[in-house]
Design an enzyme around this catalytic site. Structure first.
Site, PDB file in Angstrom:
ATOM      1  N   ASP A  56      47.436 -23.138  34.760  1.00 26.67           N
ATOM      2  CA  ASP A  56      46.346 -24.116  34.637  1.00 26.67           C
ATOM      3  C   ASP A  56      46.528 -25.465  35.336  1.00 26.67           C
ATOM      4  O   ASP A  56      46.134 -25.650  36.475  1.00 26.67           O
ATOM      5  CB  ASP A  56      46.038 -24.337  33.149  1.00 26.67           C
ATOM      6  CG  ASP A  56      45.573 -23.065  32.461  1.00 26.67           C
ATOM      7  OD1 ASP A  56      45.774 -21.977  33.042  1.00 26.67           O
ATOM      8  OD2 ASP A  56      44.998 -23.143  31.363  1.00 26.67           O
ATOM      9  N   GLU A  89      52.349 -21.903  20.725  1.00 29.45           N
ATOM     10  CA  GLU A  89      52.020 -21.657  22.136  1.00 29.45           C
ATOM     11  C   GLU A  89      53.047 -22.314  23.064  1.00 29.45           C
ATOM     12  O   GLU A  89      53.497 -21.722  24.036  1.00 29.45           O
ATOM     13  CB  GLU A  89      50.619 -22.205  22.436  1.00 29.45           C
ATOM     14  CG  GLU A  89      50.124 -21.911  23.850  1.00 29.45           C
ATOM     15  CD  GLU A  89      48.698 -22.400  24.067  1.00 29.45           C
ATOM     16  OE1 GLU A  89      48.189 -23.173  23.235  1.00 29.45           O
ATOM     17  OE2 GLU A  89      48.090 -22.009  25.081  1.00 29.45           O
TER      18      GLU A  89
END
Ligand code: 6A9
Length: 756
Positions: A507, A726
Site C-alpha cells: 500500500d 495485523e
C-alpha cells in the site's frame, strides 16, 4: 451442475469453468466469516443461521448495543480456540461481564448440533443491577420468490441459452416456518434445494429463562439487526426492563425466524439441525454433547502435535495453546462466498458484472476484512496446507476458477449481499491490476512436501501458465528484465507524500514520488523470478519440457546478479532499490505536497525497507556475493531494520519512517512490523544459513534471534490482549491496526514449527 456466467450481462471475460462444487452443497460449517457466530452450507444462497445478542440494560432500543457482525469497536475478545474445519469448532467470546462459548459439532455433512452457552462472571447480587442478556438465534433464507440463480455455463449459442431457461424453472424455492414454540424451545422446519427437508430445534437448557420471544418476518437477512430492532418492545419482567422480540405482522412468507431468550446469569441454547429421514440412530457417532466436544478437542490436540510438533521444539503448554488458537481462528474464518463482482477495464465505459463467482477462502480479519484477498491467501494456505492439504487444494481451485481468460485474478473479492453490506458499497476491481502471486509459494511448498499429485497439477497447469503469462506481460517495465506495478496514480501525488501502490500489497510503502511508465519495481521483479522459478519446476513435473526451458530462461535472466545490480543496485547506499522519477525532498504543507527538489530519474534509495530486501528474501543473491553481507548488516542494525519484535517495514533512518501520507493515513508499511514479510525473511535466513558462504554463520545467528523475537512478542501480546494483530509496533511490540488478524499473522505457527 455446471457453473458459469449469467447471460444477461455483457461480460468482457470468460471463465475457465469448473463443473464440481468446491465442497458438497449440503456441507455445513462456520462458513460465515462476518458474524461472531454463523453457520451456513457451502452452496449458493444457503440458509443462514446466526447469533445476535444484547444487554437489555439500555434506556431505549436505539441505545442497545446489539452484537451480530464482528466489529472491532465492540471491544470484545473472541476467537476460535479449537477448530478443525471438518467437523467441529469451539469459540470463546468475552463481552464485558459475560463469557460466551459458541461451538458446533458435525455428525454428518448435514447433521449437526451447536451450543451457545453464556455465564456472567463475578455475578453481582440479583437486585444490584439491571443487567440481563437477550440471546437470539435466527434462521434465514436468502432466496426470495422471484430470484432464481442460474448456475449454468454461459451460453454462446442459442440452444445453450434455452437449456438454461428450461432447467431454471424446475428449481424449488426455499421455505422455512415455525412448527411449534414454547417458553423453552422452538421447532422450525424448512426446505432447501441442496439440503432437502430439514428441521431446526432450539432448546434452552439449564436455568429457567426470564423471558422468551420469537420473530417471524419476511425481511431479508442483510437487515437482520434493523429487523430485530424494529420488532423489540420494552417490557418489565420481575422488576427488570427487557426488550421483547415479537412478530408485529404475520408474514405471508417467512424469510427470517428468530428465537429469543432473556436471562440474567447463565444460560445454554442447544441448536440441533437434522435433515428429514436422517434417522438419529444411523448417526452412530452422536453422544453427549459435552463429552463429544471434549473428545474432539483432545483429538485436535493430538493431531496438532503430530503436524506441528511444538512439544518437541520445547514450547510450553500456554505457547502451544496460543498456536492452536491461531490455527483454529484461521480455519474458523474460512468463508464460503458467492455472488457477482464488479470489474473495470481500461477500455470500458463503466464497470461490468463478473460472475456469479463461488469461492472458499480464508480471510485476513473477521471484523475488518472478512473477504478473500489474493496475496493474503497464499500465506494463509502455507498454514492451512500443513493442517489439511486437500483443503488447500480446494481453496486454491476456487481461486483459480475466478481467473479470467487473460490470466487475471482479482485482488479483493467483495461478493454476495452480506459482504457488500459489510464493505459498505460495491467494490470494483480493475483487470490490469496485479497483486503478488504468493499462491506459488503455497504450490511450491505442496510439491516439496509431496502433498499435491501430478494430476492436480496437470489440471490447474493451463491456468498457472496463463497466470504467469499475465504477470510477465502486463506488468513488464519498459526495459528488458524490469517490471512495474500498475495502479499508481500520479494525481494522488498532489496531496500525499507518496502515491500508494495498492497492487503491490505494500500500500503506502514509498516508491518514486512521481509515478511514470518508466519506473520499475524491485519487489515485482523478484516476484516474477520466484514465479518463473516455481513454474519451471511445475512444468517439469507435468512434463512440459518446452515451457520448462522458457521458465528457466526467465528465471535465469532475473537471477543474474550482475543484471540485477546494473538495474537496481546503488553502491553509495549499499542497497537494491526501485527506480523512477523521484524527488528526495518533499513534504506536506496543509495537506498539499510541496516538492522542494525537482524530481529526476534515479534509484529511490531514500526509502530503505522491505522492498529493498526482496532479492535477499527470495534467495536471489548468490551466497558469495559481497552484497549479501551489506544486507545482513542493515537487517541486524537497530537504527535500520532490526527491532526486538521483528523487522520493521521501513528503516528508522529512512525519510519515510513513520511518516503519515496525509492527515487521515497513519503509517502502515512505514515502520510497523508485518509478520508475513518477517516469515519470508526467516525462510531466507534459513536458506543462507544452510548453504556455504562467507555469511553462513551470520545468517544462522540472525535467524535464531529474529525467530525468538517474533514468537516472544506475538505470544506476549496475545496473552495481554487476547489477539493476534495485523501489525506490531516496532518500538514497543504492541499490536496495532486490525484485530483479530489471524490472516497472514497466523504464519507465526509456521515460525514456531519451523516450516518454511
Ligand atoms: C479497506 C475500508 C471497512 C492491507 O489484508 C488485506 C490487505 C492486504 O492484502 C494488503 O497487503 N490489507 C494490506 O496492505 C487490508 C485491506 C484493506 C482494504 C481496504 C477499505 C473498508 O473497511
Amino acid at each position: 451442475m455446471i457453473y458459469g456466467n449469467s447471460t444477461d450481462v455483457n461480460i468482457p471475460f470468460d471463465h475457465h469453468f469448473h463443473t464440481e462444487p468446491i465442497l458438497p452443497f449440503n456441507t455445513w460449517g462456520s462458513f460465515r466469516a462476518i458474524p461472531y457466530f454463523g453457520l451456513q452450507t457451502s452452496s449458493p444462497d444457503s440458509p443462514l443461521i446466526g447469533l445476535v445478542w444484547f444487554n437489555n440494560n439500555a434506556k431505549d432500543v436505539s441505545a442497545l448495543h446489539v452484537r451480530h457482525w464482528c466489529e472491532q469497536d465492540d471491544g470484545l475478545t473472541y476467537g476460535w480456540k479449537y477448530h478443525n474445519f471438518d467437523d467441529f469448532g469451539f469459540q470463546t467470546i468475552k463481552d464485558n461481564d459475560y463469557n460466551f462459548n459458541t461451538s458446533f459439532i458435525k455428525y454428518a455433512a448435514d447433521n449437526w448440533k451447536a451450543l451457545v452457552s453464556v455465564n456472567q462472571t463475578n455475578a453481582k447480587p440479583i437486585n444490584s443491577n439491571n443487567d440481563s442478556i437477550s440471546l437470539i438465534i435466527y434462521l434465514s433464507i436468502q432466496r426470495d420468490k422471484d430470484v432464481i440463480h442460474i448456475k449454468l455455463i454461459i451460453g454462446k449459442h442459442w440452444y445453450l441459452i434455452s437449456l438454461i431457461i428450461y432447467l431454471s424453472i424446475q428449481r424449488d424455492k426455499d421455505v422455512i416456518h415455525i412448527n411449534g414454540y414454547n417458553s423453552s424451545s422452538i421447532q422450525i422446519t424448512g426446505f432447501n434445494e441442496f439440503i432437502g427437508n430439514f428441521s431446526l430445534n432450539i432448546t434452552s437448557q439449564g436455568d429457567p429463562v426470564l423471558y422468551s420471544g420469537q420473530l417471524d418476518s419476511d425481511s431479508s437477512i442483510v437487515d437482520v439487526i434493523k429487523e430485530i430492532k424494529s420488532n423489540l418492545t420494552p417490557i418489565v419482567v420481575n422488576g427488570t426492563q427487557i426488550y421483547e422480540l415479537k412478530t408485529q405482522k404475520v408474514p405471508s412468507r417467512s424469510q427470517l425466524i428468530a428465537y429469543q431468550v432473556v436471562f440474567r446469569e447463565q444460560t445454554k441454547l442447544m441448536i440441533e439441525f437434522n435433515v428429514k429421514n436422517q434417522l438419529k440412530e444411523k448417526l452412530s457417532n452422536v453422544g453427549d454433547y459435552d463429552n463429544d466436544m471434549k473428545e474432539r478437542i483432545r483429538l485436535f490436540g493430538q493431531e496438532f502435535d503430530t503436524k506441528f510438533g511444538l512439544k518437541g521444539k520445547g514450547f510450553n503448554e500456554k505457547q502451544i495453546t496460543f498456536a492452536q488458537s491461531v490455527l483454529s481462528e484461521m480455519l474458523g474464518s474460512i468463508g464460503y462466498f458467492n455472488g457477482n463482482l464488479s470489474v473495470d477495464s481500461p477500455g470500458m465505459k463503466s464497470p461490468k458484472t463478473y460472475g456469479p463467482l463461488e469461492m472458499l477462502s480464508a480471510v485476513p480479519s473477521r471484523p475488518r476484512f472478512p473477504r478473500p484477498f489474493l496475496w493474503d491467501e497464499g500465506f494463509h494456505n502455507l498454514v492451512i496446507q500443513r493442517w489439511n492439504s486437500s483443503l488447500t487444494l480446494k481453496i486454491m481451485n476456487s481461486w483459480f476458477n475466478i481467473m479470467n481468460i487473460d490470466g487475471w485474478i482479482p485482488r479483493e473479492i467483495v461478493i454476495g449481499n452480506e459482504s457488500i453490506a459489510k464493505f459498505g458499497s460495491v467494490n470494483t476491481q480493475t483487470d490490469v491490476n496485479a497483486n503478488p502471486p504468493s499462491f506459488l509459494l503455497t504450490i511450491d511448498s505442496l510439491i516439496k512436501n509431496k502433498q499435491i499429485d501430478v494430476q492436480f497439477l496437470k489440471n490447474i497447469y493451463p491456468k498457472l501458465k496463463a497466470w504467469f503469462q499475465w504477470y510477465n506481460t502486463t506488468q513488464s517495465g519498459e526495459l528488458i528484465g524490469t517490471y512495474r506495478w500498475r495502479g499508481r496514480n500520479p494525481e494522488m501525488g498532489k496531496n500525499v507524500l507518496n502515491p500508494d501502490t495498492l497492487t503491490s500489497g505494500l500500500d503506502d510503502y514509498p516508491r518514486a514520488t512521481h509515478p511514470t511508465d518508466k519506473e520499475y519495481h524491485l519487489d515485482l521483479r523478484c516476484w516474477i523470478w520466484l514465479a518463473a522459478d516455481i513454474m519451471s519446476r511445475i512444468a517439469d513435473t507435468v512434463a512440459d519440457s518446452q515451457m520448462k526451458a522458457q521458465y528457466e530462461g526467465t528465471a535465469h535472466l532475473l537471477a543474474d546478479n550482475s543484471l540485477l545490480e546494473k538495474l537496481h543496485w546503488s553502491e553509495s547506499d549499499k542497497a537494491y532499490c526501485d527506480y523512477g522519477y523521484h524527488s528526495t525532498n518533499v513534504s506536506l504543507v496543509k495537506g498539499v505536497r510541496k516538492v522542494w527538489t525537482p524530481p529526476k530519474y534515479q534509484l529511490t534509495c531514500d526509502q530503505l525497507g522491505y522492498v529493498n530486501l526482496f532479492p535477499f528474501m527470495f534467495g536471489i543473491i548468490d551466497a558469495n556475493n559481497t552484497k549479501l553481507g551489506y544486507l545482513l548488516d542493515s537487517i541486524h542494525n537497530s537504527s535500520q531494520m532490526w527491532t526486538n519484535h521483528g523487522l520493521r517495514s521501513i528503516s528508522k533512518t529512512s525519510f519515510y519512517y513513520n511518516k503519515w501520507n496525509n492527515e487521515g493515513e497513519v503509517p502502515y508499511w512505514r515502520g510497523p512490523i508485518w509478520i508475513n514479510i518477517n516469515y519470508l525473511m526467516l525462510r531466507s535466513l534459513r536458506h543462507y544459513a544452510d548453504i556455504p558462504g562467507p555469511n553462513q554463520s551470520k545468517a544462522a545467528l540472525i535467524y535464531k534471534e529474529l525467530r525468538n523475537n517474533i514468537i516472544e512478542s506475538m505470544f506476549t501480546e496475545y496473552e495481554r490482549s487476547g489477539f493476534v494483530w495485523e501489525t506490531y509496533n516496532d518500538m514497543s511490540g504492541t499490536g496495532q491496526h486490525s484485530h483479530p488478524f489471524v490472516g497472514w499473522s497466523g504464519v507465526v505457527v509456521l515460525i514456531m514449527s519451523e516450516h518454511y
